[in-house]
Design an enzyme around this catalytic site. Structure first.
Site, PDB file in Angstrom:
ATOM      1  N   HIS A   6      64.162 -30.707  33.989  1.00  0.00           N
ATOM      2  CA  HIS A   6      64.176 -29.284  34.350  1.00  0.00           C
ATOM      3  C   HIS A   6      65.602 -28.825  34.668  1.00  0.00           C
ATOM      4  O   HIS A   6      65.980 -27.700  34.358  1.00  0.00           O
ATOM      5  CB  HIS A   6      63.267 -29.030  35.557  1.00  0.00           C
ATOM      6  CG  HIS A   6      61.815 -29.258  35.266  1.00  0.00           C
ATOM      7  ND1 HIS A   6      61.052 -30.145  35.981  1.00  0.00           N
ATOM      8  CD2 HIS A   6      61.003 -28.732  34.331  1.00  0.00           C
ATOM      9  CE1 HIS A   6      59.817 -30.147  35.496  1.00  0.00           C
ATOM     10  NE2 HIS A   6      59.756 -29.297  34.494  1.00  0.00           N
TER      11      HIS A   6
ATOM     12  N   LYS B 299      54.997 -29.846  41.878  1.00  0.00           N
ATOM     13  CA  LYS B 299      55.366 -31.137  41.288  1.00  0.00           C
ATOM     14  C   LYS B 299      56.881 -31.293  41.370  1.00  0.00           C
ATOM     15  O   LYS B 299      57.587 -30.390  41.798  1.00  0.00           O
ATOM     16  CB  LYS B 299      54.892 -31.204  39.841  1.00  0.00           C
ATOM     17  CG  LYS B 299      53.378 -31.264  39.745  1.00  0.00           C
ATOM     18  CD  LYS B 299      52.959 -31.673  38.369  1.00  0.00           C
ATOM     19  CE  LYS B 299      51.441 -31.766  38.282  1.00  0.00           C
ATOM     20  NZ  LYS B 299      51.005 -31.864  36.910  1.00  0.00           N
TER      21      LYS B 299
ATOM     22  N   HIS C 135      62.147 -32.355  37.928  1.00  0.00           N
ATOM     23  CA  HIS C 135      62.870 -33.546  37.472  1.00  0.00           C
ATOM     24  C   HIS C 135      64.146 -33.174  36.724  1.00  0.00           C
ATOM     25  O   HIS C 135      64.407 -31.990  36.468  1.00  0.00           O
ATOM     26  CB  HIS C 135      61.959 -34.461  36.655  1.00  0.00           C
ATOM     27  CG  HIS C 135      61.292 -33.779  35.503  1.00  0.00           C
ATOM     28  ND1 HIS C 135      61.985 -33.366  34.391  1.00  0.00           N
ATOM     29  CD2 HIS C 135      59.998 -33.428  35.320  1.00  0.00           C
ATOM     30  CE1 HIS C 135      61.133 -32.822  33.551  1.00  0.00           C
ATOM     31  NE2 HIS C 135      59.930 -32.830  34.092  1.00  0.00           N
TER      32      HIS C 135
END
Ligand code: ARG
Length: 577
Positions: free
Chosen positions: A146, A140, A143
């Site tokens: 993170h 994933k 973003h």
């Protein structure tokens, strides 16, 4: 020479008069911040703690009167040259010669431990601190949340380690869930082993997006994905080995990018570890009568007004919360930490509060040791290619923007490895932008602001460091053995710098207590401003030898403290730029 601890000397004096043990007084003695309308006193003793002990209501004038009485009872000595009452405080001015001598000596002797060897930390019990941070989800997006978690977690780890705690850095990967069902089912069509090798994170993400789309159009693919995930949950060898392969290549790639950031982990853990242990958690909850099934979904009741949270899906599988409960119990058993921190954005606050509450309901008194460190959202972080999907996109964009700016600036110095320098400058810019405010505040990201060389940015800190470094290169390095003549450092600008250096320990202490890097960031900005004024007005070159030496020592001390502070924040200082 014996080391002079200013706070201790003042505490000893006060203890004599107040009949309170000196160690109980040290915390009430603080270094006075340097301000424009410059004060001369270095330290102040706050009257409030001794007043509280009597617990009567005091008016301001009572307190001032008491401060005056106390000041009158104290005597100047070899360390303190002036004692005067302030507003609710007693102010102490340190003997000017001793101030310069002691501060410089301590900075040189303590090196990277300057400020940490201070009496403020001497009684601090050594603790085991576990920090769960970064924790991206495989296949994933990485973003900006993170990114923040990574930078903040690293800072908290650094500062705890610096003050002597035993730190364990854990990356709790999102390495389980339906995305692996989709990957497992669709890799044969959309995946390429070659691409997976050369660019694993990006490739897995692309495959995931493609299969996901395909599964929306084709029910068969959806079923295949569900089948694959079921096989994975049942630990079927073939499925597990493909999953393991995806996980391994991802971690390898992550580790490489973390290395670019100067960050490492002691453990790559993840949700996948806690499938089995989650079942035990559910059993425990059931045994304690805490688990209720509502339409097949397992829920725990959190409060009397009926707040409920789900811990089990209707098919019996675990949820994010259940796995986190299992992970917390497991970590406690394995590490027995005194503190367990979780660094994520504030949207997960209720998740962690629920989790800590359930741990308490389960009878784990150590739930008190768990703490969520929430942070705000960043808006508008984009690269020229568009949305940020991978950590490395941000790093590459930062690095190339810095390189472009360097190429168009006349003052840019020749250096051996421009990309490396650009990387360090860029990272400093990102980190400082992120750490300037309160962690819980949201902020809007703007490349122009972030990369400005003037104003309070990471570029400015790097610039200050590089400038001090080149000063030493031009004027000769400091001979730490030669004593400095303190009479040469009596200019108000030099005194301000010394006074500011004196406060470093308090700043570290503050940041270590509330996890907020902004105290250090603001301290370093101020240090840089003070030293740039000093640098302009107190020349080294062309001054008589003794004066030049003393000033050089002062600048060297500033560079050392600046570098220490930057490193705590996760920045590698540059020597040239
Ligand atoms: N992987 C999660 C996410 O991306 C963050 C995990 C944080 N740590 C934890 N123990 N829950 O949102």
């Amino acid at each position: 020479m014996a080391r002079c601890r200013f706070r201790k000397c003042i505490a000893a004096q006060l203890s004599h008069v107040l009949k309170i043990p000196p160690e109980n007084l040290v915390k009430s003695i603080s270094a006075v911040p340097v301000s424009k309308n410059r004060q001369t006193a270095e330290f102040q003793f706050s009257m409030s703690p001794i007043l509280d002990a009597n617990s009567t209501n005091y008016t301001t004038s009572d307190i001032n009167l008491q401060a005056e009485e106390l000041a009158n009872k104290l005597k100047c000595d070899a360390v303190v040259s002036q004692i005067s009452p302030g507003k609710g405080t007693v102010d102490f001015t340190i003997n000017r010669d001793l101030l310069a001598k002691t501060v410089l000596q301590q900075v040189f002797e303590d090196g990277s431990e300057y400020g940490i060897k201070s009496e403020l930390f001497s009684g601090l019990p050594k603790r085991k601190v576990l920090i769960d941070f970064s924790s991206p989800n495989i296949a994933k997006k990485f973003h900006v949340g993170h990114l923040r978690s990574t930078l903040i977690g690293n800072f908290i780890a650094n500062i705890n380690e610096a003050i002597g705690h035993q730190v364990t850095r854990i990356n709790y990967l999102g390495d389980w869930g339906m995305q692996f069902g989709l990957l497992g089912a669709g890799f044969q069509w959309f995946g390429s082993e070659e691409k997976l090798k050369s660019n694993p994170l990006q490739h897995l993400f692309e495959v995931y997006v493609q299969v996901n789309k395909a599964s929306e159009e084709d029910e068969n693919i959806k079923t295949l994905a569900q089948d694959f995930f079921r096989k994975l949950e049942a630990q079927e060898e073939e499925a597990v080995s493909l999953w393991q392969h995806f996980r391994d290549v991802s971690i390898e790639e992550y580790a490489r990018v973390y290395k670019r950031l100067g960050i490492y982990f002691n453990e790559y853990s993840g949700e996948s570890f806690y499938q089995e242990k989650s079942k035990e958690v559910l059993k425990r909850l059931d045994a304690k009568g805490l688990l209720t099934k509502i339409e097949g979904v397992g829920k725990v009741c959190l409060s009397e007004n009926g707040d409920q949270v789900a811990v089990m899906r209707s098919d019996g599988t675990s949820l994010y919360l259940t796995r986190d409960l299992a992970a917390a119990i497991d970590r406690m058993e394995k590490y027995n930490p005194d503190v367990m921190l979780y660094v994520t954005d504030k949207s997960q606050s209720s998740h962690f509060q629920q989790m800590f509450q359930i741990l308490k309901l389960l009878g784990f008194s150590w739930a008190e040791r768990c703490q969520h460190v929430p942070f705000g959202r960043i808006q508008g972080m984009k690269t020229r290619q568009g949305e940020v999907i991978f950590l490395e996109d941000v790093l590459n964009e930062t690095c190339s923007l810095v390189l472009e700016r360097r190429a168009s600036t006349k003052t840019t110095k020749e250096c051996d490895n421009p990309p490396e320098i650009a990387e360090r400058i860029g990272l400093a810019a990102l980190i400082i932008q992120d750490f300037k405010g309160l962690l819980s505040s949201d902020y809007r990201f703007n490349w122009d602001h972030v990369l400005q060389s003037k104003g309070d940015t990471g570029v400015f800190l790097q610039y200050t460091h590089a400038r001090l470094h080149s000063l030493e290169e031009i004027c000769g390095t400091v001979n730490q053995g030669t004593p400095v003549n303190p009479a040469c450092l009596q200019d108000p600008l030099a005194i301000s710098v010394l006074q500011h250096l004196l406060r470093y320990d308090e700043i570290i202490y503050q940041s270590s207590q509330d996890h907020q890097p902004k105290h250090i960031v603001n301290y370093l900005f101020k240090l840089s401003h003070l030293v740039s004024a000093a640098h302009r007005n107190l020349p080294v070159k062309g001054s008589p030898l003794e004066l030049a030496q003393a000033r050089l020592c002062l600048f060297h001390a500033v560079r050392s403290v600046l570098a220490n502070g930057m490193k705590l924040l996760g920045i590698t200082p540059v020597d040239k730029m």
